[in-house]
Write a protein that holds these residues in place. Structure first.
Motif, PDB file in Angstrom:
ATOM      1  N   GLU A 256       0.845  -1.188   0.000  1.00 23.49           N
ATOM      2  CA  GLU A 256       0.000   0.000   0.000  1.00 23.49           C
ATOM      3  C   GLU A 256       0.879   1.236   0.000  1.00 23.49           C
ATOM      4  O   GLU A 256       1.867   1.310   0.737  1.00 23.49           O
ATOM      5  N   ALA A 257       0.551   2.212  -0.841  1.00 25.81           N
ATOM      6  CA  ALA A 257       1.353   3.430  -0.917  1.00 25.81           C
ATOM      7  C   ALA A 257       1.175   4.263   0.338  1.00 25.81           C
ATOM      8  O   ALA A 257       0.066   4.415   0.838  1.00 25.81           O
ATOM      9  N   ASN A 258       2.268   4.785   0.829  1.00 30.48           N
ATOM     10  CA  ASN A 258       2.238   5.609   2.032  1.00 30.48           C
ATOM     11  C   ASN A 258       2.553   7.068   1.758  1.00 30.48           C
ATOM     12  O   ASN A 258       2.151   7.940   2.511  1.00 30.48           O
ATOM     13  N   VAL A 259       3.303   7.286   0.691  1.00 30.16           N
ATOM     14  CA  VAL A 259       3.665   8.663   0.333  1.00 30.16           C
ATOM     15  C   VAL A 259       3.474   8.893  -1.155  1.00 30.16           C
ATOM     16  O   VAL A 259       3.538   7.971  -1.958  1.00 30.16           O
ATOM     17  N   LEU A 260       3.238  10.152  -1.484  1.00 25.63           N
ATOM     18  CA  LEU A 260       3.108  10.538  -2.888  1.00 25.63           C
ATOM     19  C   LEU A 260       4.271  11.459  -3.205  1.00 25.63           C
ATOM     20  O   LEU A 260       4.459  12.478  -2.541  1.00 25.63           O
ATOM     21  N   CYS A 261       5.062  11.082  -4.203  1.00 25.26           N
ATOM     22  CA  CYS A 261       6.181  11.925  -4.591  1.00 25.26           C
ATOM     23  C   CYS A 261       5.710  12.913  -5.652  1.00 25.26           C
ATOM     24  O   CYS A 261       5.218  12.507  -6.711  1.00 25.26           O
ATOM     25  N   CYS A 262       5.832  14.193  -5.347  1.00 21.63           N
ATOM     26  CA  CYS A 262       5.370  15.231  -6.278  1.00 21.63           C
ATOM     27  C   CYS A 262       6.219  15.220  -7.544  1.00 21.63           C
ATOM     28  O   CYS A 262       5.708  15.378  -8.649  1.00 21.63           O
ATOM     29  N   ALA A 263       7.511  15.059  -7.401  1.00 21.81           N
ATOM     30  CA  ALA A 263       8.429  15.114  -8.535  1.00 21.81           C
ATOM     31  C   ALA A 263       8.225  13.926  -9.473  1.00 21.81           C
ATOM     32  O   ALA A 263       8.257  14.075 -10.691  1.00 21.81           O
ATOM     33  N   ASP A 264       8.036  12.763  -8.885  1.00 21.40           N
ATOM     34  CA  ASP A 264       7.861  11.559  -9.708  1.00 21.40           C
ATOM     35  C   ASP A 264       6.398  11.352 -10.086  1.00 21.40           C
ATOM     36  O   ASP A 264       6.103  10.545 -10.968  1.00 21.40           O
ATOM     37  N   GLU A 265       5.522  12.053  -9.407  1.00 23.73           N
ATOM     38  CA  GLU A 265       4.080  11.832  -9.569  1.00 23.73           C
ATOM     39  C   GLU A 265       3.773  10.361  -9.395  1.00 23.73           C
ATOM     40  O   GLU A 265       3.045   9.748 -10.182  1.00 23.73           O
ATOM     41  N   ALA A 266       4.354   9.794  -8.336  1.00 20.55           N
ATOM     42  CA  ALA A 266       4.179   8.378  -8.065  1.00 20.55           C
ATOM     43  C   ALA A 266       3.838   8.163  -6.598  1.00 20.55           C
ATOM     44  O   ALA A 266       4.355   8.853  -5.720  1.00 20.55           O
ATOM     45  N   ALA A 267       2.951   7.222  -6.377  1.00 24.66           N
ATOM     46  CA  ALA A 267       2.619   6.812  -5.013  1.00 24.66           C
ATOM     47  C   ALA A 267       3.544   5.674  -4.633  1.00 24.66           C
ATOM     48  O   ALA A 267       3.711   4.722  -5.395  1.00 24.66           O
ATOM     49  N   LEU A 268       4.148   5.801  -3.467  1.00 28.67           N
ATOM     50  CA  LEU A 268       5.145   4.810  -3.060  1.00 28.67           C
ATOM     51  C   LEU A 268       4.897   4.324  -1.641  1.00 28.67           C
ATOM     52  O   LEU A 268       4.395   5.072  -0.801  1.00 28.67           O
ATOM     53  N   CYS A 269       5.261   3.069  -1.402  1.00 27.08           N
ATOM     54  CA  CYS A 269       5.230   2.559  -0.039  1.00 27.08           C
ATOM     55  C   CYS A 269       6.514   3.036   0.648  1.00 27.08           C
ATOM     56  O   CYS A 269       7.425   3.557   0.008  1.00 27.08           O
ATOM     57  N   TRP A 270       6.587   2.828   1.955  1.00 24.75           N
ATOM     58  CA  TRP A 270       7.745   3.322   2.698  1.00 24.75           C
ATOM     59  C   TRP A 270       9.043   2.743   2.145  1.00 24.75           C
ATOM     60  O   TRP A 270      10.033   3.440   1.970  1.00 24.75           O
ATOM     61  N   ALA A 271       9.026   1.452   1.844  1.00 24.29           N
ATOM     62  CA  ALA A 271      10.233   0.764   1.373  1.00 24.29           C
ATOM     63  C   ALA A 271      10.698   1.330   0.043  1.00 24.29           C
ATOM     64  O   ALA A 271      11.880   1.646  -0.128  1.00 24.29           O
ATOM     65  N   CYS A 272       9.766   1.481  -0.891  1.00 22.98           N
ATOM     66  CA  CYS A 272      10.127   1.994  -2.204  1.00 22.98           C
ATOM     67  C   CYS A 272      10.499   3.475  -2.126  1.00 22.98           C
ATOM     68  O   CYS A 272      11.378   3.932  -2.852  1.00 22.98           O
TER      69      CYS A 272
END
Ligand SMILES: [Zn+2]
Ligand SMILES: [Zn+2]
Length: 82
Positions: free
Chosen positions: A12-28
């Motif tokens: 499950e994604a925990n953060v959204l990276c504005c620069a990558d426009e990608a939702a990422l889990c903590w590990a990724c």
């Protein structure tokens, strides 16, 4: 609704990276943004899970709120006296 991690597509994604426009889990998030200095500067927005409570207020905010209540009660008692 849960957002899936765009990188591993497993967690499950925990953060959204504005620069990558990608939702990422903590590990990724760690993996992607530890890769180089530039990536480390990416601003990430935490994805708040609707099931979990909102981010708790910091100590300073709570103190400010308390102070505001104190001021309000003070002013009301003053107006009663005068
Ligand atoms: Zn992931
Ligand atoms: Zn990024």
């Amino acid at each position: 609704m849960k957002i899936q991690c765009n990188a591993c597509e497993a967690a499950e994604a925990n953060v959204l990276c504005c620069a990558d426009e990608a939702a990422l889990c903590w590990a990724c998030d760690q993996e992607v943004h530890a890769a180089n200095k530039l990536a480390g500067k990416h601003q990430r927005v935490p994805l708040t899970d609707s099931s979990s409570s909102q981010v708790p207020k910091c100590d300073i905010c709570q103190k400010l709120d308390d102070r505001e209540e104190d001021l309000n009660s003070d002013s009301s008692s003053d107006s009663l006296i005068t």
